[in-house]
Design an enzyme around this catalytic site. Sequence first.
Site, mmCIF file in Angstrom:
data_model
loop_
_atom_site.group_PDB
_atom_site.id
_atom_site.type_symbol
_atom_site.label_atom_id
_atom_site.label_comp_id
_atom_site.label_asym_id
_atom_site.label_seq_id
_atom_site.Cartn_x
_atom_site.Cartn_y
_atom_site.Cartn_z
ATOM 1 N N THR A 32 0.845 -1.192 0.000
ATOM 2 C CA THR A 32 0.000 0.000 0.000
ATOM 3 C C THR A 32 0.886 1.249 0.000
ATOM 4 O OG1 THR A 32 -0.216 0.288 2.410
ATOM 5 C CG2 THR A 32 -1.706 -1.295 1.349
ATOM 6 N N GLY A 33 0.278 2.372 -0.360
ATOM 7 C CA GLY A 33 1.059 3.604 -0.474
ATOM 8 C C GLY A 33 2.149 3.468 -1.522
ATOM 9 N N ALA A 34 1.818 2.816 -2.652
ATOM 10 C CA ALA A 34 2.841 2.430 -3.629
ATOM 11 C C ALA A 34 2.967 3.380 -4.803
ATOM 12 C CB ALA A 34 2.546 1.021 -4.138
ATOM 13 N N ILE B 296 8.646 5.434 -0.530
ATOM 14 C CA ILE B 296 9.126 4.116 -0.112
ATOM 15 C C ILE B 296 8.350 3.006 -0.812
ATOM 16 C CG2 ILE B 296 9.279 2.531 1.851
ATOM 17 C CD1 ILE B 296 9.834 5.000 3.621
ATOM 18 N N GLY B 297 7.041 3.129 -0.886
ATOM 19 C CA GLY B 297 6.230 2.083 -1.501
ATOM 20 C C GLY B 297 6.618 1.816 -2.938
ATOM 21 N N SER C 178 7.668 4.387 11.872
ATOM 22 C CA SER C 178 8.631 5.482 11.842
ATOM 23 C C SER C 178 9.463 5.445 13.116
ATOM 24 C CB SER C 178 7.905 6.834 11.757
ATOM 25 O OG SER C 178 8.803 7.915 11.975
ATOM 26 N N TYR D 25 1.363 12.690 14.392
ATOM 27 C CA TYR D 25 1.943 11.616 13.570
ATOM 28 C C TYR D 25 2.752 10.680 14.453
ATOM 29 C CZ TYR D 25 5.132 9.393 10.209
ATOM 30 O OH TYR D 25 5.870 8.482 9.484
#
Length: 263
Positions: free
Chosen positions: A9-11, A15-16, A136, A150
């Site tokens: 996900t978040g690709a 980073i993804g 993180s 966050y």
Amino acid sequence: MSGRVVVITGASGGIGAAVARRLGAEGASVVLAARRREELEAVAAESGASALAVPTDVTVRAQVEALRDAAVERFGRVDVWINNAGRGITRPALEVTDEDLDEMMTINVRSALYGMQAIVPHFVERGSGHLINVSSFLGRVPIATQRSAYNAAKAALNALTANLRVDLADAHPGIHVSLVMPGVVLTEFAANARGGPIAGGPPPGPMKPQTAEEVAEVIAGVIAAPRADVYTNPVSPEMARRYYDDVEAFEAQVRAARAAVPR
């Protein structure tokens, strides 16, 4: 890596996307999820002939379940699921609004929980699988105060990941649960933070920024040799140890370093 089916996900960037390209180049079949269709399809085109782009809003449970179903329909199974989607914030704690907190928890925690709840029953049925939650360093050492909510959301993700790992360990030893904690990474993450980028850049200190490709290399290593808890930056373990050895002294050093930076 060849032959593995990996959902990320978040690709669509950062980073993804780097993980997708890295794993695809090594022969994995990658299933890529994000809201930005055009960017997602561009990454898929760079991630191997079998890459599948599935536009997904990971804050909607039904869409996360549809992502799992699309992967299983295309490839017959999922071997690795990487919850990587997330968003930052630039707001000190006393200025965080209800909307700020809701968004941080929804994007950084609830979306990962949806992924965990969608894929782990599939892993249980198969008797194997690997869940990776990308958190993180700030979820463990919350020294960037402007990231406030966050940091809190990632700390919650850390806890959920550890809880799940303990729950599965005895009854389902073939299922691995890993937490990956990057530090400062050179992506669009900071620019896209709620409230804009931090003025003056990241806080001073020994942690040098990594590239998304360097983080992807660490994640590939975790897939090859599963570990429970991984920092991607070489200086992070020592910084974390110093923080927990003496929180007050560590925070005093952070304040002194910030005070020395010209404004």
